[in-house]
Write an enzyme that holds these catalytic residues in place. Structure first.
Site, short mmCIF file in Angstrom:
data_model
loop_
_atom_site.label_atom_id
_atom_site.label_comp_id
_atom_site.label_asym_id
_atom_site.label_seq_id
_atom_site.Cartn_x
_atom_site.Cartn_y
_atom_site.Cartn_z
N GLY A 19 0.83 -1.21 0.00
CA GLY A 19 0.00 0.00 0.00
C GLY A 19 0.85 1.25 0.00
CG ASP A 34 2.39 -6.37 7.80
OD1 ASP A 34 1.93 -5.76 6.82
OD2 ASP A 34 1.72 -7.20 8.45
CG ASP A 56 -2.99 0.61 7.78
OD1 ASP A 56 -3.77 1.54 7.53
OD2 ASP A 56 -2.99 -0.47 7.16
CG ASP A 92 0.06 -1.99 10.21
OD1 ASP A 92 1.09 -1.39 9.84
OD2 ASP A 92 -0.59 -2.72 9.45
NE ARG A 97 -8.86 -4.91 5.03
CZ ARG A 97 -8.26 -4.33 4.00
NH1 ARG A 97 -6.97 -4.12 4.02
NH2 ARG A 97 -8.95 -3.96 2.94
P1 ADP Z 1 2.31 -4.05 2.75
O1 ADP Z 1 3.77 -4.08 2.53
O2 ADP Z 1 1.71 -2.69 2.57
O3 ADP Z 1 1.92 -4.74 4.05
P2 ADP Z 1 1.41 -6.44 1.29
O4 ADP Z 1 1.09 -7.20 2.55
O5 ADP Z 1 0.46 -6.53 0.17
O6 ADP Z 1 1.62 -4.88 1.58
O7 ADP Z 1 2.84 -6.94 0.79
C1 ADP Z 1 3.46 -6.38 -0.33
C2 ADP Z 1 4.19 -7.45 -1.11
O8 ADP Z 1 5.24 -8.01 -0.31
C3 ADP Z 1 3.36 -8.65 -1.54
O9 ADP Z 1 2.60 -8.43 -2.70
C4 ADP Z 1 4.43 -9.70 -1.76
O10 ADP Z 1 5.04 -9.55 -3.02
C5 ADP Z 1 5.46 -9.36 -0.69
N1 ADP Z 1 5.28 -10.27 0.46
C6 ADP Z 1 4.30 -10.22 1.40
N2 ADP Z 1 4.40 -11.24 2.27
C7 ADP Z 1 5.48 -11.97 1.88
C8 ADP Z 1 6.12 -13.18 2.35
N3 ADP Z 1 5.67 -13.82 3.42
N4 ADP Z 1 7.20 -13.61 1.68
C9 ADP Z 1 7.67 -12.96 0.59
N5 ADP Z 1 7.11 -11.85 0.09
C10 ADP Z 1 6.04 -11.34 0.71
#
Ligand code: ADP
Length: 319
Positions: A11, A103, A127, A129, A171
């Site tokens: 995001g 995260d 967030d 968070d 969330r």
């Molecule tokens: P944010 O970083 O805002 O929390 P997301 O949770 O959508 O957003 O994570 C962003 C991107 O990070 C995902 O689309 C994915 O490519 C990568 N990612 C998320 N979780 C994992 C994981 N457990 N292992 C490897 N890459 C991850």
């Protein structure tokens, strides 16, 4: 270390640009080349990389969004996808990577660092968070955006003698609702960390009306329930017309506040310094007004906790 990469992922958040600018300029100041990766991990897998010079980050410190764009990548969550990313980094001679995101992006950064790529995470998410840091980049701008909306909603709610539910993002973390609720003088703050006591909310509205209050603002974090259902329940229990405003993506945009620009600038610079001193798998944060760093693993395990005193204060002040 001769070349470092930078990407924004997940995001978007206001201040990401200020952070990219800080990474690029700090690196160049230290004689390091920078490549920008477009569209997060997806762009990394697909070789969407471009060198960034000093002027590539001119005129962006005040802009919301992210110049490098952002994306989500399911492929990067697989070992195969990450191997592809690793190959691209080798092809472009990238010796270290800075990941700006939330995260999920940090989990990705941790995996890359396990594959031997020096990787540093900068917390960019509205967030707030991530428990290991007091603030994430974008949060302050988001709460100021919400505050502006609350002030406007308050005007019209007062004119009509209505209650208004303002649904904000969050969330799992109620920080946006809590901080903007305290700053905006909200009557009730409903957040996932505490739960939803509709009768308590109704009592407050009725007590307020009985002593001549003309409006009620109820902050609702998206993670705790449906605003429409809540408004119907409040209307039926109090007899007071209750409207809903869902702020949605407006909270993600806008020019970053001074706080976010300064935080982003400090964190960007710290991330480069960490890479230059040979660190990997670290998350940059701010604790008690000082820039800190921590193992990403450890950082991800720090629970994001509600500021209970602040929550109680919101209740006391809306008595
Ligand atoms: P944010 O970083 O805002 O929390 P997301 O949770 O959508 O957003 O994570 C962003 C991107 O990070 C995902 O689309 C994915 O490519 C990568 N990612 C998320 N979780 C994992 C994981 N457990 N292992 C490897 N890459 C991850």
């Amino acid at each position: 270390m001769k070349t470092i990469g930078v990407l924004t992922s997940g995001g978007d958040a206001p201040g990401m640009n200020a952070s990219i600018r800080s990474v690029v300029r700090t690196a160049i100041y230290n004689g390091i080349k920078v490549v920008g990766v477009k569209k997060g991990y997806d762009g990394l897998i697909n070789g969407n990389l471009e060198e960034m010079g000093l002027s590539s980050v001119a005129d962006i410190i005040h802009r919301g969004g992210t110049k490098l764009r952002t994306a989500r990548s399911e492929e990067f969550k697989t070992e195969k996808g990450r191997k592809k990313a690793l190959n691209i980094l080798k092809v472009f001679d990238v010796d270290g990577l800075i990941v700006i995101g939330g995260d999920g992006s940090f989990r990705g950064a941790k995996e890359l660092s396990k594959l031997g790529v020096p990787t540093i995470g900068i917390p960019g998410t509205i967030d707030n968070d991530l428990g290991y840091t007091d603030y994430t980049i974008g949060f302050d701008t988001a709460i100021n955006t919400v505050l502006d909306a609350i002030s406007k909603i308050r005007d019209t709610s007062t004119s009509h003698g209505r209650a208004n539910i303002v649904e904000v993002m969050g969330r799992s973390s109620g920080d946006i609702a809590l901080y903007s609720g305290l700053a905006g003088g909200a009557e009730s703050v409903i957040i996932p960390e505490v739960g939803n006591d509709v009768d308590e909310v109704c009592q407050k509205i009725i007590k307020g009306r009985n002593r001549g209050k003309l409006h009620s603002i109820i902050m609702l974090a998206e993670g705790i329930g449906k605003a429409d259902e809540l408004s119907k329940e409040i209307e039926s229990k109090t007899g007071i017309e209750t409207r809903v405003t869902i702020l949605g993506h407006i909270q993600r945009g806008g020019s970053p506040t001074a706080f976010d620009r300064i935080l982003a600038s400090k964190m960007g610079s710290e991330a480069v310094k960490l890479l230059l001193s040979g660190e990997s798998g670290k998350a940059v944060g701010i604790k008690d007004n000082r820039i800190i760093n921590m193992d990403i693993d450890e950082a991800l395990n720090v629970e994001s906790k509600l500021d209970k005193d602040m929550y109680e204060l919101t209740k006391i002040l809306s008595i």
